[in-house]
Design an enzyme around this catalytic site. Sequence first.
Site, PDB file in Angstrom:
ATOM      1  N   VAL A  20       0.835  -1.200   0.000  1.00  0.00           N
ATOM      2  CA  VAL A  20       0.000   0.000   0.000  1.00  0.00           C
ATOM      3  C   VAL A  20       0.871   1.251   0.000  1.00  0.00           C
ATOM      4  O   VAL A  20       2.030   1.223   0.412  1.00  0.00           O
ATOM      5  CB  VAL A  20      -0.972   0.065   1.210  1.00  0.00           C
ATOM      6  CG1 VAL A  20      -1.961  -1.083   1.163  1.00  0.00           C
ATOM      7  CG2 VAL A  20      -0.231   0.089   2.518  1.00  0.00           C
ATOM      8  N   CYS A  21       0.286   2.328  -0.461  1.00  0.00           N
ATOM      9  CA  CYS A  21       0.931   3.629  -0.501  1.00  0.00           C
ATOM     10  C   CYS A  21       1.192   4.096   0.928  1.00  0.00           C
ATOM     11  O   CYS A  21       0.290   4.007   1.747  1.00  0.00           O
ATOM     12  CB  CYS A  21      -0.009   4.610  -1.213  1.00  0.00           C
ATOM     13  SG  CYS A  21       0.677   6.205  -1.533  1.00  0.00           S
ATOM     14  N   PRO A  22       2.326   4.613   1.284  1.00  0.00           N
ATOM     15  CA  PRO A  22       3.552   4.852   0.526  1.00  0.00           C
ATOM     16  C   PRO A  22       4.661   3.859   0.883  1.00  0.00           C
ATOM     17  O   PRO A  22       5.817   4.245   0.905  1.00  0.00           O
ATOM     18  CB  PRO A  22       3.935   6.234   1.004  1.00  0.00           C
ATOM     19  CG  PRO A  22       3.634   6.164   2.489  1.00  0.00           C
ATOM     20  CD  PRO A  22       2.472   5.204   2.637  1.00  0.00           C
TER      21      PRO A  22
END
Lengths: 331, 79
Positions: B16-18
């Site tokens: 998942v980001c970041p």
Amino acid sequence: MAWTGLLMGLIFGALLQQGRVCFNSAFRDLRLTKDNYTFKIVVLSVALSTIIFHFSAQLGWIKMNPAAFNWVSTILGAFIFGMGMVLAGGCASGITYRVGEGMTTAWFAVFSFGLTAYATKKGALNWVIKGLSKFDVRTTYAADSLYAPKTGVTVSSVLNINPWIPALIFAALCLWYVFGTKTTQRKTKINWILLGILLAVVSGVAYILSYKAGRNYGFGITGPWVDLFSSFLNAQKLNWSSLSVLGMVIGSAIAAIASKEFKLRMPKNPMTYVQVLLGGFMMGFGASIDYGCNIGHFFVGLPMLAISSIIASVFFILGNWTMTYFLYQRD
Amino acid sequence: MAKYEVTKTLDVMGEVCPVPDVETKRALKKMKPGEILEVLIDYAMSAERIPETVKNMGHEVLEVVESAPSEWKIYIKVK
């Protein structure tokens, strides 16, 4: 006219996906990597939306209908939402468009987000909103004003001045920040200035069409997900709001598939799913008690200069920075 | 494919980001000048963002290769 919700959702979802417009990234990158690229896209869009919304209201195409400010829940809810988006790996619109990209963590995040928002607005957690609603601040506007008759307080209602004065000052300040300061470079599909303009135009048109369909607000994510869950669980007819969020998911999926960016993405550590479920829960709860998420407050509420949205935006960012520090900056 | 003498490979596919950005930065901090980091990534936003971030850190981006649809390999030389 509810179908226009689907149409606007499709366009908005495709734009968010191709432009990688995530408010979680926008807020976080300012601190984590000192990168203002995504933040400038949303600030430019907010500045232009301010002019577009006021202009549309002036012409009688919409009535601006900002959310109520609440002394307790605007601050508390926004801070919880801000922390939640870091855990969920995306803001409300971010996890929504990532559903269409095949990001499996986002599927879990939106379920948790939508269900919790539903429970907070209509179900087992509704006592929180009921208990705190006595701190709501609303005001009454004259029939010929740019605002709906009974709605949230704004900068102009507090100062008792023409709404255009703070609107123009605010838009000018945003534009000065966007064009007067150094922008981080990044190789992207859509030029950031063009993207900011497109987002504002789509947001303005969405507000007008939504108003025509009898729903007096622009884009949202939290309310629309609650409406979509409500249609699904209670066999209700889809309305503008639920169709708009459905459109965003489909629009993002179409854009992702067409650009060969669709892929089922799964993290290696299964604990990530637990993390995004918790993040979605915090976002659903926070955005319900503060009456809006990053789209309802930051993207649509700020341009109306709602006091609730200004305070909420500040606490979204503070919550985001707090959780970013704990998750990603302590090393 | 062995175009570069890769010192370390970082696989951040599906994260998942970041996480891809943060793990890249953390890996670079542990490496010595001249070494090459290969980042395997399938998240478009980070693939666009990481090259600028590491350039600002002073490292050199040798190449960003699209290895499959929506999958990239980023080669970074530590300075």
